[in-house]
Design a protein around this motif. Structure first.
Motif, PDB file in Angstrom:
ATOM      1  N   THR A 282       0.861  -1.177   0.000  1.00 19.71           N
ATOM      2  CA  THR A 282       0.000   0.000   0.000  1.00 19.71           C
ATOM      3  C   THR A 282       0.892   1.218   0.000  1.00 19.71           C
ATOM      4  O   THR A 282       1.828   1.326   0.776  1.00 19.71           O
ATOM      5  CB  THR A 282      -0.911   0.038   1.228  1.00 19.71           C
ATOM      6  OG1 THR A 282      -0.135  -0.334   2.349  1.00 19.71           O
ATOM      7  CG2 THR A 282      -2.078  -0.893   1.072  1.00 19.71           C
ATOM      8  N   THR A 284       0.047   4.079   0.785  1.00 22.02           N
ATOM      9  CA  THR A 284      -0.439   5.139   1.657  1.00 22.02           C
ATOM     10  C   THR A 284       0.372   5.233   2.941  1.00 22.02           C
ATOM     11  O   THR A 284       0.126   6.112   3.746  1.00 22.02           O
ATOM     12  CB  THR A 284      -1.913   4.898   1.996  1.00 22.02           C
ATOM     13  OG1 THR A 284      -2.090   3.520   2.183  1.00 22.02           O
ATOM     14  CG2 THR A 284      -2.805   5.413   0.897  1.00 22.02           C
ATOM     15  N   THR A 285       1.326   4.299   3.147  1.00 22.40           N
ATOM     16  CA  THR A 285       2.103   4.358   4.382  1.00 22.40           C
ATOM     17  C   THR A 285       3.099   5.486   4.286  1.00 22.40           C
ATOM     18  O   THR A 285       4.238   5.300   3.889  1.00 22.40           O
ATOM     19  CB  THR A 285       2.855   3.044   4.623  1.00 22.40           C
ATOM     20  OG1 THR A 285       3.413   2.648   3.381  1.00 22.40           O
ATOM     21  CG2 THR A 285       1.942   1.992   5.155  1.00 22.40           C
ATOM     22  N   ARG A 286       2.670   6.639   4.625  1.00 26.10           N
ATOM     23  CA  ARG A 286       3.587   7.771   4.543  1.00 26.10           C
ATOM     24  C   ARG A 286       4.079   8.173   5.924  1.00 26.10           C
ATOM     25  O   ARG A 286       5.186   7.868   6.288  1.00 26.10           O
ATOM     26  CB  ARG A 286       2.912   8.938   3.834  1.00 26.10           C
ATOM     27  CG  ARG A 286       3.824   9.496   2.805  1.00 26.10           C
ATOM     28  CD  ARG A 286       3.122  10.334   1.780  1.00 26.10           C
ATOM     29  NE  ARG A 286       3.271   9.743   0.481  1.00 26.10           N
ATOM     30  CZ  ARG A 286       2.285   9.421  -0.306  1.00 26.10           C
ATOM     31  NH1 ARG A 286       1.059   9.605   0.103  1.00 26.10           N
ATOM     32  NH2 ARG A 286       2.498   8.903  -1.471  1.00 26.10           N
TER      33      ARG A 286
END
Lengths: 287, 304
Positions: A282, A284-286
């Motif tokens: 994913t 979105t792991t920021r």
């Protein structure tokens, strides 16, 4: 563990509030427009007991019944078609030529294509009045007068889109391959190059069309009966119809532009996303 | 088509090599001629016409900068009005737009949120104009739905306090935010993507707090985009005509003054609208020049 999830939830509180407040700000005018276009209850009488009363399509009907609606829309669509044709005819050969023959000039041409930003529509209208009213009255008063200026106004968007389409394909290899198989320039363009940049041509045409269908400034100052000019005048003598027309325009442009964003998303990005999903990553792991 | 081409090549291979044609050498730049002449005719000539008439004396002839400065000082109120609305909407747009972009880029949960925000921004940044003004008439006009709901909900009468009117300054600001925020989101999203999670980890491994991270790493990396975005938004608001004209056709801002001058100037004798347009082009050119320079600087950290 639970305190950690709590803290991470807390850290999302601010950003989520920002997003919700913004969503509210951007959706509210659309809701109020829809109500005013389709409900015939004056604002002072609107309350919880009358909120479902008197919903009607009369406003929308008025739009289609107005004698100036179709002519102005047709006029604007004609202008849009001419603008798209000139834009593609002028920019596709230029962009290809720059990529193939003088790649050194790429920066310069890119710079030239953003120049229209510096001359805003109202200043361009002043320029048309200043120069063409005195020196070429036939162009000034022709019904096609707006077309070349719309080409210029759309230039920053259209050139970037076409340029991106060329960058995305290995155009030199395509051309060399086609030419070494004996094809002439016409065949090379028609059967090798253009089909490969079709999506960028479509998006350039869409962008041009939305620019032309939304342009009010120059048309109003030069007194041309385009669709946006009609929308403005229509609102003056038929307020509810004007609001209904605004709603219809909004829906149409949103669908057109929204469709474009999905269409124009580079294939590479889509492929990468697909691969990510397949690999279970994913992005979105920021923080 | 390709068959005939092959035969022709085959013929050549047989030895009937055509004599080399004599070619006149044309400079490679000649291929740009159609494009350049189009720009010259439909962008540069009009711009030249504006500047020439803006600096021209009475009757449009000659060169007298004094007319230009006279117009500018007599219409300084319009310039101040334009500058004020541009400044306020640019500052608010930068702050809110960056916050929205950050919130959307870092959101974990609905996966489609980021694409939705980006796609919607693409649509709304291009909105503006007459339609947008109509949308806000129905929301925050005297008889608007929002005006009523604020009154019913919290008992605040927007139009009794005197500071707000949809055709007045704060009304314009509210409406402009509808395209300024999305434009800033589009400008700043790539910059926020350029903030690498590793930097944050490095900062906290070295003992830095969230505050240290933002002050020493985050903001310095975002600064060029934010400053560039500010200039872009300023230019964008400064040149907006349709929105403010539809909200209030008496608005004392430069674009509306220009259109008044143009419509009134039937004989083509007045130099006022052209002087105003010249002043406007200068302001926009400075802002856009700064934006382009800053964008180069901003792209340093952005993933390509």
């Amino acid at each position: 563990m639970s305190s950690r999830t709590f803290r991470s939830r807390l850290s999302r509180l601010g950003p989520n509030l920002v997003l919700i407040a913004c969503a509210f700000f951007f959706i509210a005018p659309i809701i109020s427009t829809t109500r005013q276009a389709m409900q015939r209850v004056p604002m002072p009488l609107l309350n919880w007991s009358s909120v479902f009363d008197k919903w009607t399509l009369d406003g929308i009907k008025k739009v289609f019944e107005d004698p100036m609606f179709w002519p102005s829309l047709q006029f604007s669509l004609k202008l849009a078609a001419a603008t798209v044709a000139i834009t593609l005819g002028l920019l596709v050969p230029t962009a290809l030529y720059v990529h193939l023959r003088i790649p050194k000039a790429r920066g310069l041409v890119e710079f030239l294509t953003v120049l229209p930003y510096v001359v805003p529509p109202i200043a361009l209208a002043a320029g048309i009045a200043a120069f063409y009213r005195a020196n070429a009255r036939w162009l000034f008063s022709s019904q096609w007068a707006l077309v070349p200026f719309y080409v210029v106004m759309a230039l920053p968007f259209t050139y970037r889109s076409i340029d991106a389409g060329i960058k995305a394909i290995d155009v030199r290899t395509l051309v060399d391959a086609s030419r070494s198989l004996g094809a002439g320039w016409g065949t090379t363009l028609r059967r090798a190059v253009l089909p490969n940049m079709a999506s960028s041509l479509v998006s350039a045409s869409f962008l041009t069309t939305t620019v032309v269908l939304g342009e009010f400034t120059i048309a109003n100052v030069l007194n041309k009966p385009t669709f946006p000019v009609f929308s403005f005048q229509f609102f003056g003598y038929e307020p509810q119809g004007g609001i209904a027309l605004a709603m219809l325009t909004l829906i149409t442009t949103t669908i057109l532009l929204g469709g474009l964003t999905i269409l124009a998303r580079p294939k590479a990005v889509r492929a990468a996303r697909k691969a990510d999903r397949a690999a279970g990553i994913t992005r979105t792991t920021r923080f | 088509m390709s068959d005939t081409a092959l035969t022709r090549d085959g013929d050549r291979a047989d030895g009937t090599v055509p004599a080399p044609r004599r070619r006149v050498r044309i400079p490679a730049a000649a291929g740009l001629l159609p494009f350049l002449s189009f720009l010259f005719l439909f962008l540069l000539l009009p711009a030249y016409g504006v500047v020439k008439k803006g600096f021209g004396g009475e009757g449009g002839g000659g060169f007298s900068p004094s007319t230009f400065f006279d117009v500018l000082s007599s219409e300084s109120k319009a310039f101040r009005g334009s500058a004020k609305v541009s400044l306020v909407t640019a500052v608010l747009g930068v702050v809110i737009g960056t916050a929205v972009a950050y919130a959307a880029a870092t959101a974990q949960r609905p996966k489609w949120l980021r694409s939705l925000v980006a796609a919607f921004s693409g649509v709304a940044a291009n909105m503006g104009g007459v339609i947008l003004a109509f949308l806000f008439f129905t929301l925050l006009g005297r008889q608007g739905l929002g005006t009523k709901l604020i009154d019913e909900g919290v008992g605040y009468q927007l139009y009794d306090t005197g500071w707000f009117d949809i055709s007045g300054f704060w009304g314009w600001v509210t409406v402009y935010m509808y395209f300024q925020i999305p434009l800033m989101v589009l400008v700043t999203l790539p910059a926020i993507d350029g903030l690498k999670p590793a930097w944050r980890e490095a900062s906290s491994n070295l003992g830095g707090t969230t505050w240290t991270y933002w002050r020493r790493v985050g903001l310095p990396v975002l600064a060029p985009s934010m400053l560039g975005g500010f200039l872009l938004l300023f230019a964008n608001a400064f040149s907006a005509y349709a929105t403010v004209y539809a909200l209030n056709n008496q608005a004392n801002v430069v674009p509306v003054k220009i259109s008044f001058g143009l419509v009134g100037d039937v004989g083509g004798k007045s130099s006022e609208p052209y002087a105003l347009a010249t002043g406007m082009i200068i302001v926009i050119a400075v802002a856009m020049g700064g934006y382009l320079l800053l964008r180069k600087r901003a792209e340093r950290w952005q993933p390509t």
